[in-house]
Design a protein around this motif. Sequence first.
Motif, PDB file in Angstrom:
ATOM      1  N   ASP A  79       3.985  -4.443   6.698  1.00 62.04           N
ATOM      2  CA  ASP A  79       4.597  -5.610   6.105  1.00 62.04           C
ATOM      3  C   ASP A  79       4.522  -6.942   7.397  1.00 62.04           C
ATOM      4  O   ASP A  79       4.083  -7.960   7.414  1.00 62.04           O
ATOM      5  N   ASN A 107       8.471  -1.678   5.181  1.00 61.93           N
ATOM      6  CA  ASN A 107      10.107  -1.035   5.176  1.00 61.93           C
ATOM      7  C   ASN A 107      10.752  -2.338   5.769  1.00 61.93           C
ATOM      8  O   ASN A 107      11.777  -2.256   6.023  1.00 61.93           O
ATOM      9  N   VAL A 109      11.084  -4.345   7.954  1.00 64.03           N
ATOM     10  CA  VAL A 109      11.098  -4.405   9.594  1.00 64.03           C
ATOM     11  C   VAL A 109       9.868  -4.207  10.352  1.00 64.03           C
ATOM     12  O   VAL A 109       8.889  -3.751   9.724  1.00 64.03           O
ATOM     13  N   GLY A 111       9.264  -1.932  12.549  1.00 65.53           N
ATOM     14  CA  GLY A 111      10.078  -0.718  12.791  1.00 65.53           C
ATOM     15  C   GLY A 111       9.586  -0.273  14.282  1.00 65.53           C
ATOM     16  O   GLY A 111      10.379   0.342  15.175  1.00 65.53           O
TER      17      GLY A 111
END
Length: 193
Positions: A79, A107, A109, A111
């Motif tokens: 994303d 997700n 975020v 990450g």
Amino acid sequence: MQPEEGVMQSRAQAMKALLELMSDQALIICNGFPSREAHKLCEREQNFYMIGSMGVAASIGLGLALAQPQKTVVVFDGDGNVLMGMGTLATIGALQPRNLIHVVFDNEVYGTTGNQPTYSRVVKLDHIAKSAGYVNVERVWEREDIIYEFKEMLGNTGPSFLLIKVNEQIEDADRVSIEPADMTKRFKTAVTP
Ligand SMILES: Cc1ncc(C[n+]2csc(CCOP(=O)(O)OP(=O)(O)O)c2C)c(N)n1
Ligand SMILES: [Mg+2]
């Protein structure tokens, strides 16, 4: 409908389900943990791991899909990566590569760098892809839907966009150790008919 935490897959689980359905397709994976996880799960010469540069996996996939219209090209994206290279969605929508499947593991975020929230929880990336002109657009989170929709996309005319909502769990996976120049060379050989 919003996914419940309980039914959501980790990215590695979702990736594994997709990789099991793949054969000789070219695969471009975005930077960060998506590349590390794909490398751990299924290292193959048709994989191009984008080490370092963020936001460009889909444009590499687009270029390859246009250059080799007979080859199916799959992009594994994040994303944060999509948000950084959002103009590419418009380019894909305008150029209509029939053989491109753009998978986004969302997700919500960044990450890889410590779970800072991205705007994908408020900005619907699948809606943007649809507006941009992707032909098949789906949002999934359950395992059986992930498998069903990816199979459909492998058999259908694209460009396709599969948004998979995943949880924040990261697989313990080492950095990709292949030298970029070597990887480029072997990738070119592997995807050239
Ligand atoms: C231009 C640029 N900015 C920042 C980074 C640092 N960085 C590497 S991966 C990453 C997060 C990518 O987010 P996403 O695509 O959502 O994947 P996730 O980490 O969630 O798996 C960031 C910020 C970078 N490599 N390049
Ligand atoms: Mg992310």
